[in-house]
Design a protein around this motif. Sequence first.
Motif, PDB file in Angstrom:
ATOM      1  N   VAL A 166       0.912  -0.957  -0.017  1.00  0.00           N
ATOM      2  CA  VAL A 166       0.030  -0.112   0.188  1.00  0.00           C
ATOM      3  C   VAL A 166       1.075   1.325  -0.138  1.00  0.00           C
ATOM      4  O   VAL A 166       1.804   1.448   0.732  1.00  0.00           O
ATOM      5  N   ILE A 167       0.769   1.943  -0.892  1.00  0.00           N
ATOM      6  CA  ILE A 167       1.525   3.249  -1.069  1.00  0.00           C
ATOM      7  C   ILE A 167       0.874   4.333  -0.987  1.00  0.00           C
ATOM      8  O   ILE A 167      -0.422   4.808  -1.547  1.00  0.00           O
ATOM      9  N   ILE A 178      10.930   3.591   2.488  1.00  0.00           N
ATOM     10  CA  ILE A 178      10.881   2.515   1.336  1.00  0.00           C
ATOM     11  C   ILE A 178       9.929   3.269   0.411  1.00  0.00           C
ATOM     12  O   ILE A 178       8.475   3.193   0.480  1.00  0.00           O
ATOM     13  N   VAL A 179      10.255   3.344  -0.937  1.00  0.00           N
ATOM     14  CA  VAL A 179       9.483   4.337  -2.031  1.00  0.00           C
ATOM     15  C   VAL A 179       9.412   3.400  -3.154  1.00  0.00           C
ATOM     16  O   VAL A 179       9.928   2.276  -3.462  1.00  0.00           O
ATOM     17  N   HIS A 186      10.818   5.513 -17.044  1.00  0.00           N
ATOM     18  CA  HIS A 186       9.836   4.432 -17.509  1.00  0.00           C
ATOM     19  C   HIS A 186      10.252   3.113 -16.783  1.00  0.00           C
ATOM     20  O   HIS A 186       9.587   2.275 -17.057  1.00  0.00           O
ATOM     21  N   GLU A 187      11.118   3.164 -15.592  1.00  0.00           N
ATOM     22  CA  GLU A 187      11.128   1.984 -14.979  1.00  0.00           C
ATOM     23  C   GLU A 187      10.867   2.189 -13.508  1.00  0.00           C
ATOM     24  O   GLU A 187      11.074   3.239 -12.897  1.00  0.00           O
ATOM     25  N   ALA A 188       9.880   1.158 -12.993  1.00  0.00           N
ATOM     26  CA  ALA A 188       9.473   1.378 -11.719  1.00  0.00           C
ATOM     27  C   ALA A 188      10.202   0.377 -10.724  1.00  0.00           C
ATOM     28  O   ALA A 188      10.040  -0.807 -11.062  1.00  0.00           O
ATOM     29  N   THR A 189      10.344   0.781  -9.401  1.00  0.00           N
ATOM     30  CA  THR A 189      11.194  -0.194  -8.659  1.00  0.00           C
ATOM     31  C   THR A 189      10.802   0.162  -6.996  1.00  0.00           C
ATOM     32  O   THR A 189      10.488   1.167  -6.844  1.00  0.00           O
ATOM     33  N   LEU A 190      10.541  -0.841  -6.208  1.00  0.00           N
ATOM     34  CA  LEU A 190      10.428  -0.687  -4.893  1.00  0.00           C
ATOM     35  C   LEU A 190      11.804  -0.662  -3.937  1.00  0.00           C
ATOM     36  O   LEU A 190      12.364  -1.950  -4.189  1.00  0.00           O
ATOM     37  N   LYS A 220      12.417   9.845  -9.672  1.00  0.00           N
ATOM     38  CA  LYS A 220      11.360  10.425  -9.430  1.00  0.00           C
ATOM     39  C   LYS A 220      10.515   9.570  -8.246  1.00  0.00           C
ATOM     40  O   LYS A 220      10.135   8.563  -8.663  1.00  0.00           O
ATOM     41  N   VAL A 221      10.448  10.161  -7.044  1.00  0.00           N
ATOM     42  CA  VAL A 221       9.655   9.455  -6.079  1.00  0.00           C
ATOM     43  C   VAL A 221       8.091   9.444  -6.323  1.00  0.00           C
ATOM     44  O   VAL A 221       7.665  10.597  -6.614  1.00  0.00           O
ATOM     45  N   GLN A 222       7.478   8.186  -6.388  1.00  0.00           N
ATOM     46  CA  GLN A 222       6.058   8.441  -6.702  1.00  0.00           C
ATOM     47  C   GLN A 222       5.299   8.137  -5.539  1.00  0.00           C
ATOM     48  O   GLN A 222       3.854   7.939  -5.812  1.00  0.00           O
ATOM     49  N   GLY A 223       5.818   7.637  -4.540  1.00  0.00           N
ATOM     50  CA  GLY A 223       5.119   7.157  -3.355  1.00  0.00           C
ATOM     51  C   GLY A 223       5.901   6.631  -2.331  1.00  0.00           C
ATOM     52  O   GLY A 223       7.047   5.997  -2.516  1.00  0.00           O
ATOM     53  N   ARG A 224       5.295   6.555  -0.895  1.00  0.00           N
ATOM     54  CA  ARG A 224       6.089   5.842   0.075  1.00  0.00           C
ATOM     55  C   ARG A 224       5.193   4.633   0.633  1.00  0.00           C
ATOM     56  O   ARG A 224       3.953   4.732   0.708  1.00  0.00           O
ATOM     57  N   LEU A 225       6.087   3.639   1.085  1.00  0.00           N
ATOM     58  CA  LEU A 225       5.295   2.379   1.594  1.00  0.00           C
ATOM     59  C   LEU A 225       4.548   2.768   3.009  1.00  0.00           C
ATOM     60  O   LEU A 225       5.241   3.405   3.901  1.00  0.00           O
ATOM     61  N   VAL A 226       3.222   2.596   3.033  1.00  0.00           N
ATOM     62  CA  VAL A 226       2.448   2.759   4.403  1.00  0.00           C
ATOM     63  C   VAL A 226       1.996   1.344   4.840  1.00  0.00           C
ATOM     64  O   VAL A 226       1.517   1.377   6.006  1.00  0.00           O
TER      65      VAL A 226
END
Length: 232
Positions: A166-167, A178-179, A186-190, A220-226
Amino acid sequence: MLTRKQMELLEFIQKRMAKDGVPPSFDEMKDALDLRSKSGIHRLITALEERGFIRRLAHRARAIEIVKLPEALEAKGARTGFAPKVIEGDKTDPPRGAMTIEAAGALELPVMGRIAAGVPIEAISEVSHHVAVPGSMVSGRSEHYALEVKGDSMIEAGINDGDVVVIRSQGTADNGDIVVALVEGHEATLKRFYRRNGMIALEAANPAYETRLLRDDQVKVQGRLVGLIRSY
């Protein structure tokens, strides 16, 4: 009665779980307590488990559940356990301390495809389905979304292949968060996020994966783990 080091470790675990929704790695525990080796952490973890303060979850790398807290930590207003941040999927009887969706008031979040906990994968922005999560996990006005984890690079943070994370949607991060990071558009990673000597470090929680160092304009940060939903 807990020793000073046992108390320090339990408080560190509790604070990290309240912040990130996942327990810290053994390396992070070692550094936080200024110990020379992880063997000291193993001994402290075993002592806390024997005294009934924590429970190690079977078949989960570094996965820990806080069962109770001593009065000294309760007096600080510490939150008791992992439950508000993690819900258990595909189980009839969740372990003690785990929050059921029904108990928390369910909200539906869009699952935006898969996120790589390993080698970055192409960013996915289309909704594949929806998932119900406790309202306490997504409190506040911030926007939230969910992603299915693919890979094992965050396994020492208790995030396994197939889990749903959940982000909270946000464009900034603090060191150690953890983001969801978008790499070169174009590449997304956790990964765990750090700023180091003018560069961005995306750090795995698995020694099999190397830390990636990138320029600020490449990430580019797109969100943080919650929180996360464990998959069985």
